[in-house]
Write an enzyme that holds these catalytic residues in place. Structure first.
Site, PDB file in Angstrom:
ATOM      1  N   ALA A  71      38.090  40.057  69.471  1.00  0.00           N
ATOM      2  CA  ALA A  71      39.045  38.975  69.755  1.00  0.00           C
ATOM      3  C   ALA A  71      39.782  38.556  68.476  1.00  0.00           C
ATOM      4  O   ALA A  71      39.194  38.611  67.389  1.00  0.00           O
ATOM      5  CB  ALA A  71      38.318  37.787  70.366  1.00  0.00           C
ATOM      6  N   PRO A  72      41.042  38.160  68.603  1.00  0.00           N
ATOM      7  CA  PRO A  72      41.815  37.950  69.831  1.00  0.00           C
ATOM      8  C   PRO A  72      42.415  39.209  70.438  1.00  0.00           C
ATOM      9  O   PRO A  72      42.977  39.164  71.509  1.00  0.00           O
ATOM     10  CB  PRO A  72      42.914  36.994  69.383  1.00  0.00           C
ATOM     11  CG  PRO A  72      43.123  37.327  67.942  1.00  0.00           C
ATOM     12  CD  PRO A  72      41.765  37.685  67.401  1.00  0.00           C
ATOM     13  N   GLY A  73      42.319  40.353  69.733  1.00  0.00           N
ATOM     14  CA  GLY A  73      42.758  41.603  70.324  1.00  0.00           C
ATOM     15  C   GLY A  73      43.893  42.317  69.623  1.00  0.00           C
ATOM     16  O   GLY A  73      44.324  43.384  70.070  1.00  0.00           O
ATOM     17  N   ASN A  74      44.404  41.773  68.519  1.00  0.00           N
ATOM     18  CA  ASN A  74      45.513  42.431  67.823  1.00  0.00           C
ATOM     19  C   ASN A  74      45.121  43.824  67.334  1.00  0.00           C
ATOM     20  O   ASN A  74      45.832  44.805  67.564  1.00  0.00           O
ATOM     21  CB  ASN A  74      45.983  41.585  66.640  1.00  0.00           C
ATOM     22  CG  ASN A  74      46.753  40.356  67.071  1.00  0.00           C
ATOM     23  OD1 ASN A  74      47.147  40.237  68.220  1.00  0.00           O
ATOM     24  ND2 ASN A  74      46.963  39.432  66.154  1.00  0.00           N
ATOM     25  N   LYS A  75      43.979  43.897  66.634  1.00  0.00           N
ATOM     26  CA  LYS A  75      43.544  45.186  66.095  1.00  0.00           C
ATOM     27  C   LYS A  75      43.111  46.122  67.219  1.00  0.00           C
ATOM     28  O   LYS A  75      43.331  47.335  67.148  1.00  0.00           O
ATOM     29  CB  LYS A  75      42.408  44.980  65.086  1.00  0.00           C
ATOM     30  CG  LYS A  75      42.810  44.172  63.854  1.00  0.00           C
ATOM     31  CD  LYS A  75      41.637  44.017  62.904  1.00  0.00           C
ATOM     32  CE  LYS A  75      41.983  43.093  61.736  1.00  0.00           C
ATOM     33  NZ  LYS A  75      42.181  41.699  62.175  1.00  0.00           N
TER      34      LYS A  75
ATOM     35  N   CYS B 225      39.675  39.137  55.907  1.00  0.00           N
ATOM     36  CA  CYS B 225      40.857  38.405  55.443  1.00  0.00           C
ATOM     37  C   CYS B 225      40.406  37.418  54.369  1.00  0.00           C
ATOM     38  O   CYS B 225      40.809  36.260  54.345  1.00  0.00           O
ATOM     39  CB  CYS B 225      41.565  37.695  56.599  1.00  0.00           C
ATOM     40  SG  CYS B 225      40.498  36.663  57.621  1.00  0.00           S
TER      41      CYS B 225
ATOM     42  N   GLU C 110      33.010  41.173  72.022  1.00  0.00           N
ATOM     43  CA  GLU C 110      33.284  39.789  71.647  1.00  0.00           C
ATOM     44  C   GLU C 110      32.207  38.908  72.265  1.00  0.00           C
ATOM     45  O   GLU C 110      32.106  38.803  73.481  1.00  0.00           O
ATOM     46  CB  GLU C 110      34.668  39.344  72.110  1.00  0.00           C
ATOM     47  CG  GLU C 110      34.982  37.892  71.806  1.00  0.00           C
ATOM     48  CD  GLU C 110      34.711  37.518  70.356  1.00  0.00           C
ATOM     49  OE1 GLU C 110      33.924  36.574  70.131  1.00  0.00           O
ATOM     50  OE2 GLU C 110      35.259  38.184  69.452  1.00  0.00           O
TER      51      GLU C 110
END
Length: 480
Positions: free
Chosen positions: A229-233, A357, A251
């Protein structure tokens, strides 16, 4: 009133340093997220002035029914700055309305003291650093091509150019071909291409992990995204695989799991199986994982590299204890190492990308060093992929002095918000030779094609990473 209570709780959690503005807003239910997020953001913009107004009006002394400072903030925001409180006539709303005239008077006094004429001038200024970072857009190649996207944006009034110089300019990224750069102020959440999943708003550095993992676009491929989550990668992996094979997207948080599913549906990711499970609880010897060859691991971290366009609205506690920070980093690093060691136990895995990050070596180079020294790395023959296989054209590499040699330092990637116009980020890639792959149970199709040797997995190697205390040693070389 639930809408206001939810907004107040988000600000409570921000005050408690429990996450970034963006990450906490993502925990809100999908159906009410947009409305609640708007209230939270606008309240934070005017928080300083509203706090001054509430204190001058002696609101808490006059009204015992109002006990939450942040609830008062969101309600007073709407009362004074947004056309009124959008709720039924409950006791809390009535309590505030009794002081409406006094609150308005104090707002006028605040404007006089600050030398401004309009309410909008009381809002916090934009973050200078965020203003230097383009708005990155990843083109979802599952739905259209980057060339089609470029033509569409040009037809909609944008021209190819420097997005930091012209509000109507955009550019194609030099490192990630499916990423476009727009002006920092560009509003892209209300365009049809965003709503239908053709574009994904994703920082450039956040695109690096999927590119480095380079999952094979093959019907037999089996990939894991350990913290999806949130699912971008995850959606990026799906696009790189051209919707072939399967991605197991873990998740453990139920709310974030819902966000993940919504994201994958919008992006058209048909080869992803979202799982509301904890990656650490998986049995790596289970036959259903016997063909997993690639793992993306982007675990919870301090988030110290994120230059969020919203987080400048939250006050930074400059008096926070360095001891407390080190304790927090140590806990995060122990968890991150545990995740890495667990990933190394998957019998057929040949590549693991570990990213954060964070800007702290404790979560980056030191975790990588500890992972390389682990029993799992020794048993599996894991090492760092060389620079030639990890974004070789990217100039910023690891911080010297933490890894064994300069080759390992060059093998990992760092991004600097100040110098690279991205979020602060770290990417590393663990690989192992084919002959080290462990095979259990039925024959692995991909391994058979590669002609790899077989090994018997020893249960003695399966030690719980959680029981291993992480001792991260700073190994800085003395400057001569």
């Amino acid at each position: 009133m639930n809408f206001y209570f939810d907004a107040a709780k988000i600000i409570d959690r921000l005050d408690a340093k429990q996450g970034s503005v963006k990450s906490l807003l993502n925990t809100l239910p999908e159906k009410s997220r947009k409305r609640t997020a708007a209230l939270v953001i606008e309240t934070l913009k005017y928080k300083s002035a509203l706090t001054e107004v509430i204190a001058a009006a002696n609101l808490f002394k006059a009204e015992k029914k109002i006990t939450s400072h942040n609830l008062a903030l969101v309600l007073v925001h709407d009362l004074l700055l947004s056309g009124g409180i959008q709720a039924g006539d409950g006791p809390v709303k009535q309590a505030l309305l009794r002081h409406k005239t006094r609150l308005r008077s104090e707002l006028q006094r605040v404007k006089i003291r600050r030398g401004v004429k309009s309410d909008s001038e009381l809002a916090a200024a934009d973050d200078i650093q965020a203003a230097r970072i383009p708005r990155y857009v990843r083109i979802n190649t599952l739905k259209w091509t980057t060339d089609e996207a470029i033509r569409t944006f040009r037809n909609n009034g944008y021209d190819l150019g420097d997005p930091l110089e012209e509000m109507t300019s955009f550019a194609r990224d030099a490192h990630i071909g499916d990423v476009l750069l727009f002006p920092p102020q560009a509003q892209l959440t209300n365009i049809p291409e965003y709503f239908d999943g053709r574009v994904i708003l994703q920082d450039k550095a956040s695109c690096f992990p999927a590119v480095v993992l380079a999952p094979p676009a093959h019907p037999e491929s089996l990939i894991i995204d350990a913290t999806a989550a949130p699912g971008n990668k995850t959606s990026h992996l799906s696009a790189l695989m051209d919707n072939q094979g399967k991605i197991l997207a873990f998740e453990r948080d139920r709310v974030r799991y819902g966000t993940l599913k919504a994201m994958l549906t919008r992006a058209g990711c048909n080869n992803v199986e979202p799982l509301n499970e904890d990656f650490l609880s998986t049995n790596f010897n289970d036959k259903k994982y016997s063909r997993v060859t690639h793992i993306l691991l982007d675990p919870s971290c301090s988030g110290s590299g994120i230059v969020n366009r919203l987080d400048h609205l939250v006050e930074t506690d400059t008096e926070s204890s360095s001891v407390a920070q080190q304790e927090r980093l140590a806990k995060l690093a122990a968890f991150q190492l545990q995740m890495l060691r667990h990933a190394m136990k998957y019998p057929a895995v040949v590549k693991i990308v570990y990213s954060t990050c964070s800007v702290h070596p404790e979560e980056n180079e030191q975790v990588v060093y500890a992972a390389l020294q682990s029993a799992e790395a020794a048993a599996g023959g894991f090492k760092l992929a060389p620079r030639a296989e990890v974004l070789p054209e990217w100039s910023r590499r690891g911080q010297p002095g933490f890894l064994d040699d300069s080759e390992d330092t060059e093998a990992v990637v760092r991004c600097s918000a100040v110098e690279d116009a991205t979020n602060g980020f770290f990417v590393s890639c663990f690989v192992r030779p084919a002959e080290e792959i462990v095979v259990t149970g039925r024959k692995n199709t991909l391994e058979a094609q590669a002609g790899v040797k077989r090994k018997v997995h020893s249960e003695e190697d399966d030690k719980d990473g959680a029981s291993t205390q992480l001792t991260l040693k700073r190994r800085r070389k003395r400057k001569k």
